[in-house]
Design a protein around this motif. Structure first.
Motif, PDB file in Angstrom:
ATOM      1  N   PRO A 184      62.777  47.336-108.343  1.00  0.00           N
ATOM      2  CA  PRO A 184      63.129  46.334-109.214  1.00  0.00           C
ATOM      3  C   PRO A 184      62.629  46.722-110.636  1.00  0.00           C
ATOM      4  N   LEU A 185      63.154  45.797-111.674  1.00  0.00           N
ATOM      5  CA  LEU A 185      62.649  45.959-113.060  1.00  0.00           C
ATOM      6  C   LEU A 185      61.306  45.302-113.131  1.00  0.00           C
TER       7      LEU A 185
ATOM      8  N   VAL B  34      58.175  42.287-124.260  1.00  0.00           N
ATOM      9  CA  VAL B  34      59.356  41.551-124.070  1.00  0.00           C
ATOM     10  C   VAL B  34      60.705  42.453-124.701  1.00  0.00           C
ATOM     11  N   GLU B  35      60.338  43.280-125.443  1.00  0.00           N
ATOM     12  CA  GLU B  35      61.441  44.498-126.117  1.00  0.00           C
ATOM     13  C   GLU B  35      61.652  45.474-125.013  1.00  0.00           C
TER      14      GLU B  35
ATOM     15  N   LEU C 109      64.870  48.109-120.690  1.00  0.00           N
ATOM     16  CA  LEU C 109      65.248  48.480-119.336  1.00  0.00           C
ATOM     17  C   LEU C 109      66.423  47.756-118.526  1.00  0.00           C
ATOM     18  N   LYS C 110      66.590  46.505-119.154  1.00  0.00           N
ATOM     19  CA  LYS C 110      67.840  45.817-118.401  1.00  0.00           C
ATOM     20  C   LYS C 110      69.023  46.384-118.986  1.00  0.00           C
ATOM     21  N   ALA C 111      69.054  46.813-120.082  1.00  0.00           N
ATOM     22  CA  ALA C 111      70.268  47.539-120.609  1.00  0.00           C
ATOM     23  C   ALA C 111      70.316  48.982-119.987  1.00  0.00           C
TER      24      ALA C 111
ATOM     25  N   ARG D 274      59.214  56.424-117.632  1.00  0.00           N
ATOM     26  CA  ARG D 274      58.360  56.122-116.325  1.00  0.00           C
ATOM     27  C   ARG D 274      58.949  55.218-115.517  1.00  0.00           C
ATOM     28  N   TYR D 275      59.524  53.832-116.150  1.00  0.00           N
ATOM     29  CA  TYR D 275      60.117  52.846-115.379  1.00  0.00           C
ATOM     30  C   TYR D 275      61.794  53.146-115.101  1.00  0.00           C
TER      31      TYR D 275
END
Length: 297
Positions: free
Chosen positions: A11-12, A38-39, A44-46, A69-70
């Motif tokens: 998961p994110l 936040v940024e 990562l969502k995009a 890494r994520y």
């Protein structure tokens, strides 16, 4: 699993989880760590595209290294920055296939040589923004993308300015912009127009960094860099102090890394800094930043 273009089995990370990592990277910069938490989650969502990319304004590569890494499937990245010292550190970090020390308005890359350009909190600082976007259009292959995080005009209006109004508020915002070296504030329409001018299409601008987060950032900034600035610290001195806290920047000394008190503080202040503003979508419809993306047809 694919989420927002990001290929991953995990998961994110939450903004709080990112802040915990960033507190070790920005040991004496709680305001910066909050902003980046936040940024980076928005990035990562995009999701970053796959293929070969350029990290425009890569700095020392630490922040991009954290993003990778994520991220799921890792792109092959080159890094470009105008600062020789930053580029030397980025080379040692091993994040990039190649690194370039160059201005953004005349990049030493061939035409149509990358699949995408990624730029995190860089374009707002550039004097030659139009020329930089033209260069991005030149080096991106047809079908490629430009992805950038930038502050929006609303960032300035969301500042509380310590209660100042009128001319006093305008002077405060001017001083803040000078300390942050912010030269460009475009809204979604402004970015769409600029990118369209250079042949990009399908421009989108996703807002992030809500009012509560901007206000918390402002308080933290006033308590750290703001105090030092009032005592006479220049932007150059503040930047030097930031570099001295890096554990892997031996050219800068990494002096504070040996201070165990500083290291313990950097692990614990993150939970205090958050104070309910992270992992909170907020209720205000104004946001201080934009994640801008567009495609080269």
């Amino acid at each position: 699993m694919t989420e927002g273009g990001r290929r991953t089995a995990e998961p994110l990370p939450t903004e709080m989880e990112l802040l915990a990592d960033l507190s070790r990277l920005y040991k004496i910069q709680p305001a910066t760590a909050l902003w980046r938490a936040v940024e980076i989650r928005e990035v990562l969502k995009a999701g970053l595209p796959t293929g070969r990319g350029l990290d425009l304004g890569c700095g020392d590569g630490a922040l991009t290294g954290m993003i990778l890494r994520y991220a799921g499937e890792r792109p092959e990245l080159d890094g470009l920055d105008y600062d020789h010292g930053e580029v030397r550190v980025a080379e040692r970090r091993g994040v990039y296939r190649r690194t370039f020390c160059s201005g953004s308005e005349d990049m030493p890359l061939e035409d149509s040589s990358v699949d995408f350009v990624f730029s995190n909190s860089v374009l707002e600082h550039l004097t030659h923004l139009d020329a930089t976007i033209a260069e991005c259009a030149r080096i991106i292959r047809p079908g490629g993308n430009l992805i950038a995080t930038v502050p929006a005009p609303a960032f300035q209006t969301l500042l509380k300015a310590q209660g100042r109004t009128g001319a006093a508020r305008e002077a405060y915002v001017t001083t803040m912009n000078a300390r942050l070296a912010h030269k460009n504030y475009l809204d979604a329409a402004g970015w769409a127009a600029l990118l369209s001018k250079h042949g990009f299409a399908g421009c989108s601008a996703t807002p992030y960094f809500n009012r509560a987060q901007v206000e918390r950032w402002e308080k933290l900034s006033a308590m750290t860099a703001g105090v030092l600035q009032k005592l006479g610290a220049t932007n150059a001195l503040l930047y030097r102090m930031q570099r001295l806290t890096r554990s892997d920047d031996r050219s800068a000394g990494g002096l504070l890394e040996t201070n165990r008190g500083i290291a313990r503080w950097s692990r614990h202040w993150a939970r205090i800094v958050a104070g309910g503003v992270l992992d909170n979508p907020g209720t205000d419809d104004r946001y201080g930043c934009l994640l801008v993306s567009a495609r080269k047809p």
